[in-house]
Design a protein around this motif. Structure first.
Motif, short mmCIF file in Angstrom:
data_model
loop_
_atom_site.label_atom_id
_atom_site.label_comp_id
_atom_site.label_asym_id
_atom_site.label_seq_id
_atom_site.Cartn_x
_atom_site.Cartn_y
_atom_site.Cartn_z
N ASN A 159 0.80 -1.22 0.00
CA ASN A 159 0.00 0.00 0.00
C ASN A 159 0.84 1.28 0.00
O ASN A 159 0.29 2.36 -0.01
N ASN A 175 -5.12 -7.50 -4.93
CA ASN A 175 -5.97 -6.33 -5.12
C ASN A 175 -7.45 -6.73 -5.05
O ASN A 175 -7.93 -7.49 -5.89
N LYS A 216 -8.51 4.51 -3.93
CA LYS A 216 -7.32 3.72 -4.22
C LYS A 216 -7.49 2.31 -3.64
O LYS A 216 -8.08 2.15 -2.57
N LYS A 229 2.50 4.23 -1.30
CA LYS A 229 2.35 4.98 -2.56
C LYS A 229 3.69 5.37 -3.18
O LYS A 229 3.86 5.29 -4.40
N ILE A 288 -4.11 1.67 -10.03
CA ILE A 288 -3.73 2.24 -8.73
C ILE A 288 -3.83 3.76 -8.76
O ILE A 288 -4.52 4.37 -7.96
N LYS A 289 -3.13 4.38 -9.69
CA LYS A 289 -3.02 5.85 -9.73
C LYS A 289 -4.35 6.54 -10.02
O LYS A 289 -4.69 7.52 -9.37
N LYS A 337 -7.50 5.21 -9.91
CA LYS A 337 -8.69 4.69 -9.24
C LYS A 337 -9.05 5.54 -8.03
O LYS A 337 -8.18 5.96 -7.28
N ASN A 338 -10.33 5.78 -7.88
CA ASN A 338 -10.84 6.45 -6.69
C ASN A 338 -11.98 5.62 -6.14
O ASN A 338 -12.97 5.43 -6.83
#
Length: 131
Positions: free
Chosen positions: A5, A84, A124, A7, A118-119, A121-122
């Motif tokens: 997780n 994920n 995350k 970042k 990942i980047k 997606k909302n």
């Protein structure tokens, strides 16, 4: 898994292999042109083997570091895709793992996964701790 997780680690491993390979190629070209220039400029009786050996050693160290970074990239993102929770529908987990493994040229597959899953997606994806 707390490390999955992170970042900044995700960003570094997504972009790092491409940057390291570019730096390695630049190092190789500098070495190659430097060897030619050294052979032209230096006196004929001087021994270019020290310059050549040092340049090759530097190039091989860069290659090994790029290989290790690329290997860490693939392992990290395959683990991330396998855990994920957002990839549970319609075999998306398998598709992303195959993309990461088979499109590993310059770390491109994992960079695509990082950007798409990942980047952008909302919210995350958060990998749950299993230990």
């Amino acid at each position: 898994m707390k490390i999955l997780n992170n970042k900044s680690l995700q960003t570094f491993l997504a972009i790092g292999p491409m940057i390291s390979i570019i730096i390695t190629l630049l190092g190789y070209f500098i070495f190659a042109f430097g060897t030619v220039i050294y052979a032209i400029v230096e006196e004929p009786e001087s021994d270019p083997s020290l310059f050549f050996t040092g340049g090759m050693l530097f190039f091989f160290v860069l290659m090994i570091l790029s290989f290790i970074l690329s290997l860490a990239n693939i392992v990290f993102f395959v683990l991330h895709a396998a855990k994920n929770p957002n990839l549970e529908k319609e075999n998306m987990r398998l598709i992303w793992i195959l993309v990461i493994v088979f499109v590993m040229v310059f770390g491109l597959g994992s960079m695509i996964y990082w950007f798409a899953e990942i980047k952008t997606k909302n919210p995350k994806p958060i990998i749950p701790n299993q230990f």
